[in-house]
Design a protein around this motif. Structure first.
Motif, PDB file in Angstrom:
ATOM      1  N   ASN A 285       0.734  -1.378   0.007  1.00 48.49           N
ATOM      2  CA  ASN A 285       0.001   0.145  -0.001  1.00 48.49           C
ATOM      3  C   ASN A 285       0.943   1.335  -0.082  1.00 48.49           C
ATOM      4  O   ASN A 285       0.234   2.534  -0.520  1.00 48.49           O
ATOM      5  N   CYS A 286       1.932   1.179   0.695  1.00 49.63           N
ATOM      6  CA  CYS A 286       2.970   2.237   0.687  1.00 49.63           C
ATOM      7  C   CYS A 286       3.429   2.821  -0.723  1.00 49.63           C
ATOM      8  O   CYS A 286       3.643   3.988  -0.783  1.00 49.63           O
ATOM      9  N   GLY A 287       3.426   1.802  -1.651  1.00 48.09           N
ATOM     10  CA  GLY A 287       3.797   2.141  -2.944  1.00 48.09           C
ATOM     11  C   GLY A 287       2.873   2.921  -3.913  1.00 48.09           C
ATOM     12  O   GLY A 287       3.042   3.239  -4.986  1.00 48.09           O
ATOM     13  N   GLN A 288       1.562   2.684  -3.245  1.00 47.86           N
ATOM     14  CA  GLN A 288       0.587   3.141  -4.410  1.00 47.86           C
ATOM     15  C   GLN A 288       0.001   4.616  -4.121  1.00 47.86           C
ATOM     16  O   GLN A 288       0.017   5.042  -2.986  1.00 47.86           O
ATOM     17  N   GLY A 289      -0.367   5.211  -5.168  1.00 46.67           N
ATOM     18  CA  GLY A 289      -0.696   6.546  -5.295  1.00 46.67           C
ATOM     19  C   GLY A 289       0.338   7.524  -4.824  1.00 46.67           C
ATOM     20  O   GLY A 289       1.196   7.134  -4.915  1.00 46.67           O
ATOM     21  N   GLN A 290      -0.085   8.828  -5.077  1.00 41.99           N
ATOM     22  CA  GLN A 290       0.927   9.792  -4.988  1.00 41.99           C
ATOM     23  C   GLN A 290       1.478  10.085  -3.480  1.00 41.99           C
ATOM     24  O   GLN A 290       2.452  10.353  -3.337  1.00 41.99           O
ATOM     25  N   GLN A 291       0.335   9.910  -2.619  1.00 39.50           N
ATOM     26  CA  GLN A 291       0.932  10.199  -1.303  1.00 39.50           C
ATOM     27  C   GLN A 291       1.207   8.667  -0.501  1.00 39.50           C
ATOM     28  O   GLN A 291       0.184   7.892  -0.229  1.00 39.50           O
ATOM     29  N   THR A 292       2.420   8.450  -0.527  1.00 43.46           N
ATOM     30  CA  THR A 292       2.825   7.116   0.099  1.00 43.46           C
ATOM     31  C   THR A 292       2.696   7.088   1.982  1.00 43.46           C
ATOM     32  O   THR A 292       3.000   8.473   2.305  1.00 43.46           O
TER      33      THR A 292
ATOM     34  N   ALA B  87       3.706   0.441   7.587  1.00 45.46           N
ATOM     35  CA  ALA B  87       5.069  -0.106   7.516  1.00 45.46           C
ATOM     36  C   ALA B  87       6.082   0.021   8.894  1.00 45.46           C
ATOM     37  O   ALA B  87       6.410  -1.216   9.177  1.00 45.46           O
ATOM     38  N   GLU B  88       5.853   1.232   9.383  1.00 44.42           N
ATOM     39  CA  GLU B  88       6.716   1.359  10.390  1.00 44.42           C
ATOM     40  C   GLU B  88       5.852   0.713  11.492  1.00 44.42           C
ATOM     41  O   GLU B  88       6.713   0.328  12.549  1.00 44.42           O
TER      42      GLU B  88
ATOM     43  N   GLN C 181      14.916  -1.854   0.626  1.00 44.74           N
ATOM     44  CA  GLN C 181      13.890  -1.110  -0.439  1.00 44.74           C
ATOM     45  C   GLN C 181      13.024   0.035   0.166  1.00 44.74           C
ATOM     46  O   GLN C 181      12.247   0.469  -0.489  1.00 44.74           O
ATOM     47  N   LEU C 182      13.019   0.008   1.294  1.00 43.82           N
ATOM     48  CA  LEU C 182      11.985   0.837   2.155  1.00 43.82           C
ATOM     49  C   LEU C 182      12.664   2.202   1.934  1.00 43.82           C
ATOM     50  O   LEU C 182      13.760   2.671   2.067  1.00 43.82           O
ATOM     51  N   PRO C 183      11.660   3.320   1.803  1.00 43.24           N
ATOM     52  CA  PRO C 183      12.056   4.715   1.946  1.00 43.24           C
ATOM     53  C   PRO C 183      12.754   5.244   2.981  1.00 43.24           C
ATOM     54  O   PRO C 183      12.432   4.701   4.192  1.00 43.24           O
ATOM     55  N   HIS C 184      13.565   6.197   2.975  1.00 41.19           N
ATOM     56  CA  HIS C 184      14.289   6.672   3.900  1.00 41.19           C
ATOM     57  C   HIS C 184      13.411   7.877   4.741  1.00 41.19           C
ATOM     58  O   HIS C 184      13.914   8.976   4.987  1.00 41.19           O
ATOM     59  N   GLN C 185      12.198   7.760   4.945  1.00 36.19           N
ATOM     60  CA  GLN C 185      11.541   8.650   5.844  1.00 36.19           C
ATOM     61  C   GLN C 185      12.026   8.339   7.190  1.00 36.19           C
ATOM     62  O   GLN C 185      12.308   7.292   7.696  1.00 36.19           O
ATOM     63  N   PRO C 186      12.272   9.510   7.929  1.00 36.44           N
ATOM     64  CA  PRO C 186      13.058   9.384   9.070  1.00 36.44           C
ATOM     65  C   PRO C 186      12.448   8.387  10.200  1.00 36.44           C
ATOM     66  O   PRO C 186      13.285   7.522  10.633  1.00 36.44           O
ATOM     67  N   GLN C 187      11.218   8.548  10.660  1.00 34.90           N
ATOM     68  CA  GLN C 187      10.573   7.418  11.447  1.00 34.90           C
ATOM     69  C   GLN C 187      10.737   6.022  11.072  1.00 34.90           C
ATOM     70  O   GLN C 187      11.061   5.199  11.958  1.00 34.90           O
ATOM     71  N   LEU C 188      10.472   6.010   9.692  1.00 36.21           N
ATOM     72  CA  LEU C 188      10.663   4.606   9.202  1.00 36.21           C
ATOM     73  C   LEU C 188      11.927   4.135   9.189  1.00 36.21           C
ATOM     74  O   LEU C 188      12.220   2.692   9.636  1.00 36.21           O
ATOM     75  N   LEU C 189      13.000   5.225   8.877  1.00 34.06           N
ATOM     76  CA  LEU C 189      14.295   4.456   8.895  1.00 34.06           C
ATOM     77  C   LEU C 189      14.613   4.142  10.436  1.00 34.06           C
ATOM     78  O   LEU C 189      15.391   3.254  10.580  1.00 34.06           O
ATOM     79  N   GLN C 190      14.356   4.968  11.209  1.00 28.73           N
ATOM     80  CA  GLN C 190      14.488   4.655  12.612  1.00 28.73           C
ATOM     81  C   GLN C 190      14.189   3.553  12.956  1.00 28.73           C
ATOM     82  O   GLN C 190      14.808   2.678  13.510  1.00 28.73           O
ATOM     83  N   SER C 191      13.040   3.037  12.460  1.00 32.14           N
ATOM     84  CA  SER C 191      12.443   1.551  12.998  1.00 32.14           C
ATOM     85  C   SER C 191      13.236   0.553  12.229  1.00 32.14           C
ATOM     86  O   SER C 191      13.530  -0.424  12.563  1.00 32.14           O
TER      87      SER C 191
END
Length: 965
Positions: A442-449, A454-455, A485-495
């Motif tokens: 779902n994270c990869g679908q649409g313009q607003q990921t 996932a986090e 493969q996961l995006p480097h969004q700060p909270q996601l990358l932290q997890s």
């Protein structure tokens, strides 16, 4: 009258004066007034004065309640009856007055009943008295109902200054009068508008837990009223309170007790189950939904043993509890968390779970139970794992709300662990992996990921890491493949970084683990470059990987050093803080530990270089520049060296490094000698920590450097008396204390340190102003008893230290007081140690002449000179001297207790205490001695006046060898 007017003026100032200073002064005066004997009469007069305003009435009712609770002993025995009459009059006169005042008067009457035995109360005891008063004055029944409600609550109110015996007697009086109380409540049911108050009082009496058979309660009018009250908006809250108490009343602690409780359980459970639709009823008030959820949670907690049998009826309750857990409001959902934990404990109590080990072997008898609840715990994992998802507006939340959200995640992590223990970690991981796959899709679908699902899945996967087997081969490789493969969004990358760290043992042990090391380290390097939070998570994960995979990483040392040096010198793009850089220091130190000795010295030198070079640059600028540097400019580097010495477990290499670095350390130490001290304390502490870690790692290989280090310590301590030199000496004593070749310089060291310390600590105020020094001094003394008694006991400083300890036992600082008490316990327990036995006669020559005084100070500490939170340590020390000196200690204690006036401690209470000490001389277990000793403490602390009388009699701060030997 003058005092009454002053009270009114002070209250007026407190509530209405515009000046804060005046209000504070009025508040202090009123507090002091409440402690006086005059407060009784003034408060009583003003309450009877119909012209008193609401503020005066509230203050005076609180004062009277407080006086009855704490200071009843101030009054002569003949004052009881007039006081009871006055309180009764007030209770009636305020029956339509302010509720706050009426409650305070009710509490005062209840406290009076705690103090006064039923036979002295008259009228057949307080319950018969309440019934008679209700009959004679029907319009005041609500006031007496409130008194009936608070009465059983006062059994557990330890603010009421009564002896333990009297408290137990009061509880027994209420238990004996339970039938009278309930009959009064039944009679009041027939009076219009009192049902809610009756139910609240009934709930209060149920809390006493005195046995009314469940079969009798099942058909009891009060119980039936509560059950029917669930359908009434007016009675709903009070009914829930009663039913909650009934559930706890019938709680099943083991299956043997079920039959006796079943008549009431069978009445309660079906009615509560019928409330289940209300959990989802949008028309229901949130507080009502919480109340219903509370009943389901109470059923789960009280009947968990029954539910664990897995019967069909049990599974219906479990489904209802799952529905509560699924509620979107966390406050409601979390009510069930204790149930899931308790059920897990029962289901797995015979199951052998090994975190990170092989799959658990389930006991055959328990296996069917585990299987019965498998689908429930699978549903639980799905329900709670979504609740850790970051809210959309997280960034806009207040700091307090963000903190609450973190606490929510911790609580859910505990629930996931409970599920992993029932299902096993690998099975739980599969459920969470499916959540992760769905979230990534779902994270990869649409313009607003949306990174949040996932986090949340990764957070949950990290929570159960200790329960996933290290050889799991189905899911973990797929997760590790997914992470890059996961995006480097700060909270996601932290997890992502924290998951990598959590599964470091898997990376080491799993057949495919090694292939993932390079990609995950690349992720961690990225994490160190995005934000301070991601850098902190990446640094911690890096430490875990280097700890668990150190053997595999030895061949990649050059690459690891590149990361390390970049982070240490703050090279762009690294954003690792000085505090988090310690994880990298520890990480590389652990890898260096795995190197062969011939390579370790060179690697350790390279490891130290980023910390040594800046220190050397500062020193090269001369002593004046060094003296003006802020402490942090030095301590950040010294602390890194301290961590290297702690975690690089190569004794010879560390000893060699310290010898090379000693000139730098000495230059910084010398700044203290020159009295350039703006940063002295913090820097000295860091230096001492580095030296202590080096001594701990290298042990006797430090011999060359230790000699010059100790000379430096003695000179510095003599000049500045900093505690850090004492704790460094403690480590030296531990390592070298039994080494005959070190006898001379250790003897000089401890005598020098103790001599200067005892010179500084000559009165209790010195102990209060230097608690860190006291703490480290007596910790060092205890170390000497354990590791070099041959140096410590024959020393002329031993009696000086005992005298010093006697002055400081009652210091209020917790660590300082505990260190002194533990030192004395070690002295008294000397005969239990093989190394200490030869010095018992020396000890006795010092302790026996002081024994009576030491015992007296310990009894003073027990009875109020130290806070009650310190009791356990005081009691252990008292029992230690009793075991060491047998009947002598009992005599010393007897002499001490004879000083306490009989109005403070009765003969029976003295005898029980002395008997406990006598039992201790015969080897009785400590637990069996605690009650009479603790009760003496409680008796002597029961109110301020008694405590002052006891301490005034024992005078612990005035005792010294000159006046009492």
């Amino acid at each position: 009258m003058e005092l009454q007017n002053t009270v009114k003026e002070a209250l007026n100032a407190l509530y209405h004066h515009p000046d804060d200073a005046v209000r504070m002064q009025a508040d202090r005066w009123l507090q002091d007034f409440q402690r006086t004997i005059d407060a009784w009469q003034v408060a009583d007069n003003l309450l009877h004065d119909t012209s008193s305003n609401i503020e005066t009435s509230i203050f005076c009712s609180q004062t009277l309640r407080s006086k009855v609770q704490r200071d009843f002993e101030e009054l002569p025995s003949e004052a009881f009856r007039p006081l009871r009459i006055s309180l009764n009059t007030l209770l009636k006169s305020f029956h339509k007055g302010p509720p706050k005042v009426r409650t305070q008067i009710s509490l005062a009457v209840a406290a009076l009943a705690v103090h006064v035995p039923a036979e002295d109360w008259g009228d057949g005891g307080i319950l018969n008295w309440i019934r008679d008063e209700m009959n004679s004055d029907p319009e005041c029944i609500p006031s007496f109902l409130e008194l009936l409600r608070v009465l059983p609550e006062e059994v557990f109110n330890y603010k009421i200054a009564v002896r333990p015996d009297r408290r137990r007697s009061f509880e027994n009086e209420l238990a004996a009068g339970m039938e009278i109380a309930l009959n009064i409540l039944i009679a009041c049911l027939n009076i219009n508008g009192l049902s809610e108050q009756v139910l609240e009082a009934f709930a209060s009496w149920l809390r006493l837990r005195h046995r009314i058979p469940a079969s009798a309660l099942a058909t009891h009018p009060l119980v039936l009223t509560a059950l029917s009250g669930l359908n009434s908006d007016m009675l709903f809250e009070a009914s829930v309170n009663v039913i909650s108490e009934l559930i706890h009343y019938t709680a099943v602690r083991n299956l043997d007790g079920v039959a006796a409780q079943m008549p009431l359980i069978q009445v309660l459970v079906p009615i509560i189950m019928n409330l289940k639709p209300q959990l989802r009823d949008p028309s229901k008030d949130e507080e009502d939904v919480k109340a219903v959820a509370r009943l389901f949670a109470d059923i789960g907690d009280a009947y968990v043993e029954l539910i664990a049998t897995g019967s069909d009826e049990s599974m219906v309750i479990v489904q209802a509890l799952l529905e509560v857990t699924s509620h979107p409001e966390f406050d409601i959902a979390s009510m069930t968390f204790n149930f899931w934990h308790s059920l897990q404990m029962i289901l797995t109590e015979r199951t052998n779970h090994h975190p990170n080990g092989d799959k658990p072997s389930v006991d055959a008898e328990k296996s069917p139970q585990l299987l019965a609840f498998q689908s429930s715990y699978e549903a639980l994992v799905s329900l709670v794992s979504v609740k850790v998802e970051y809210p959309q507006d997280y960034a806009d939340l207040s700091r307090e709300d963000q903190k609450d959200f973190k606490q929510t995640r911790y609580a859910i992590a505990d629930v996931l662990i409970d599920a992993a223990l029932v299902l096993d970690g690998d099975a739980t991981l599969k459920i969470l992996y499916m959540k992760l796959i769905e979230a990534v899709r779902n994270c990869g679908q649409g313009q607003q990921t949306d990174w949040r699902p996932a986090e949340a899945a990764l957070y949950s996967i990290r929570a159960i890491s200790d329960y996933v087997s290290n050889t799991e081969g189905d899911v973990m490789p797929q997760i590790m493949n997914l992470l890059p493969q996961l995006p480097h969004q700060p909270q996601l990358l932290q997890s992502v970084c924290l998951v990598i760290g959590a599964y470091s043992k898997w990376l080491d042990a799993a057949p495919s683990g090694s292939s993932f090391l390079s990609p995950v380290i690349n992720i961690l390097v990225s994490g160190m470059s995005v934000s301070e939070d991601t850098a902190a998570a990446a640094a911690l994960a890096f430490r875990h990987i280097c700890d668990d995979c150190k053997k595999k990483l030895c061949g990649s040392l050059d690459g690891l050093f590149q990361i390390y040096q970049g982070a240490m010198i703050g090279e762009c793009p690294f954003k690792v803080s000085a505090e988090d850089s310690m994880h990298l220091v520890e990480a590389l130190s652990m890898v260096v530990t795995e190197l062969p000795s011939e390579h370790a010295k060179k690697a350790l030198e390279a490891l130290c270089l980023p910390a040594v070079a800046p220190l050397q640059d500062i020193i090269n600028q001369g002593p004046l520049v060094l003296g003006q540097k802020p402490a942090r400019d030095l301590t950040v580097h010294i602390n890194r060296l301290a961590n290297i010495f702690r975690h690089a477990n190569h004794p010879e290499a560390v000893a060699d490094a310290v010898q090379r670095l000693w000139p730098i350390f000495k230059s910084i130490f010398d700044m203290s000698v020159l009295d350039l001290r703006s940063w002295d304390m913090r820097t000295m502490e860091s230096l001492c920590r580095a030296c202590k870690n080096a001594v701990r790692t290298s042990k006797t290989l430090m011999g060359v450097t230790v000699g010059v280090m100790l000379e430096e310590i003695q000179a510095l301590y003599k000049q500045h008396q900093q505690p850090c030199f004492l704790y460094l000496s403690s480590e030296v004593i531990k390592i070298f204390g039994s080494d005959p070749s070190c006898t001379n310089y250790l003897k000089i060291l401890i005598e020098s340190l103790f001599n200067h310390t005892t010179f500084l600590l000559t009165k209790i105020q010195d102990f209060s102003s230097r608690p860190d020094l006291v703490d480290d001094c007596f910790l060092l003394a205890s170390r000497c008893i354990r590791y070099c008694p041959q140096l410590f006991f024959p020393s002329p400083l031993f009696p000086c230290l005992v005298d010093c300890s006697m002055i400081g036992i009652t210091v209020q600082h917790r660590e300082a007081s505990n260190s002194i008490l533990n030192f004395l316990s070690d002295v008294f327990d000397l005969a239990n140690s093989t190394h200490g036995k030869p010095y018992v006669s020396i000890r006795d020559n010092v302790i026996i002449p002081r024994g009576a005084v030491i015992t007296r100070i310990l009894v003073a500490a027990l009875t109020g000179a130290l806070p009650s939170s310190r009791l356990e340590t005081v009691i252990y020390t008292l029992l230690a001297i009793t075991r060491a000196y047998d009947l002598r200690t009992v005599e010393w204690a007897k002499e001490t207790l004879s000083l306490i006036p009989p109005n403070a401690v009765t003969e029976v209470e003295r005898s029980r205490f002395l008997q406990a000490l006598l039992d201790a001389t015969s080897g009785a277990a400590i637990n069996s001695l605690m009650v009479p000793i603790e009760e003496l403490s409680e008796v002597c602390r029961r109110n301020r006046s008694v405590q002052e009388i006891v301490q005034g009699a024992l005078r612990p701060l005035e005792l010294n060898m000159v006046s009492l030997s």
